[in-house]
Design a protein around this motif. Structure first.
Motif, mmCIF file in Angstrom:
data_model
loop_
_atom_site.group_PDB
_atom_site.id
_atom_site.type_symbol
_atom_site.label_atom_id
_atom_site.label_comp_id
_atom_site.label_asym_id
_atom_site.label_seq_id
_atom_site.Cartn_x
_atom_site.Cartn_y
_atom_site.Cartn_z
ATOM 1 N N VAL A 197 -3.609 -3.385 2.219
ATOM 2 C CA VAL A 197 -3.113 -2.517 1.141
ATOM 3 C C VAL A 197 -3.755 -1.136 1.248
ATOM 4 O O VAL A 197 -3.078 -0.100 1.144
ATOM 5 N N PHE A 253 -1.869 2.475 1.923
ATOM 6 C CA PHE A 253 -2.047 3.598 0.991
ATOM 7 C C PHE A 253 -2.555 4.841 1.706
ATOM 8 O O PHE A 253 -1.986 5.931 1.566
ATOM 9 N N GLY A 296 0.807 -1.218 0.000
ATOM 10 C CA GLY A 296 0.000 0.000 0.000
ATOM 11 C C GLY A 296 0.835 1.260 0.000
ATOM 12 O O GLY A 296 0.490 2.247 -0.671
#
Length: 252
Positions: free
Chosen positions: A142, A146, A89
């Motif tokens: 992920v 992010f 991520g």
């Protein structure tokens, strides 16, 4: 006279001092979810990328305190699933930084967080309900890496997977401490490459640094003493407030 190298706006510090303490409490697990409010709060006084850069060294110190306090309580099997996802991520965040606006990211994270809470309210899980599937955990890991990279708002996505596991409070707190310590450590080189690690931001972090461990120490002390029922009530309340704030910031 040359300008001082740190942020000089008084309004910034009025917000930053309680925000840093709140992040420390969140990092301890006691107010899990509330930490996602910090960058949106700081964004009332400074731009979001600058707020994220100033918080990074403070998170490094908080992570160190959390690991020292909770390392032996972590869930190793869960981390084997989540850590590769979180690092992926941060890679996605590096590539897309500047492509997706912080408002769009905030709206997406806030909306999904509120949808998760609505689903939990409408269809409360049974005591013997199976744990969420591992592929979902990887996807949310992920997403957490992010959103953590973009705005230090990784709490809601990963909590949507880990909270339903109903881990003991200390195990939950320790596992999240290791996860975010690893994710935050992986941000340093991309942040420097993107030009966010500069003298002004780092000097401002240094001014706030003494506050970094206080919230973590207090939160760990409370986490060791709070009943699991109240621990999870506070965690879900934090997700609700963070989701509402992020969605509002993204849509206004």
């Amino acid at each position: 006279m040359a300008a001082l190298p740190f942020v000089t706006k008084p309004a910034f510090y009025v917000i930053a001092v309680p925000a840093v303490l709140l992040m420390g409490l969140s990092k301890s697990g006691f107010l899990s979810g509330f930490g996602s409010l910090v960058v949106p709060l700081l964004a009332l006084a400074i731009p979001v990328p600058q707020a994220a850069a100033i918080m990074l060294p403070l998170l490094f110190v908080m992570d160190g305190v959390g690991l020292q306090q909770l390392w032996h309580e972590r869930d190793r099997a869960l981390l084997r699933l989540l850590l590769p996802a979180g690092l992926l991520g941060t890679g996605v965040g590096t590539v897309l930084f500047g492509v997706l606006s912080t408002k769009m990211v905030a709206a997406i994270v806030g909306g999904l967080t509120l949808l998760f809470l609505a689903q939990r309210l409408a269809f409360p899980p049974h005591v013997d309900a199976p744990p969420p599937p591992k592929p979902l955990g990887f996807v949310l890991g992920v997403a957490s890496g992010f959103t953590s990279f973009v705005a230090h708002a990784g709490g809601p996505p990963i909590s949507a997977y880990v909270l339903p596991l109903r881990l003991p409070p200390l195990t939950f707190t320790a596992t999240m401490a290791v996860f975010f310590a690893t994710v935050n450590l992986s941000k340093w080189i991309p942040y420097a490459w993107l030009g966010l690690i500069d003298l002004r931001n780092m000097a401002t972090s240094l001014l706030l640094l003494p506050l970094a461990p206080l919230g973590v120490w207090l939160g760990v002390w409370l986490t060791r003493r709070i009943r699991p029922t109240w621990f999870y009530r506070l965690a879900y309340s934090g997700m609700f407030l963070a989701g509402t704030k992020l969605l509002w910031d993204g849509l206004k």
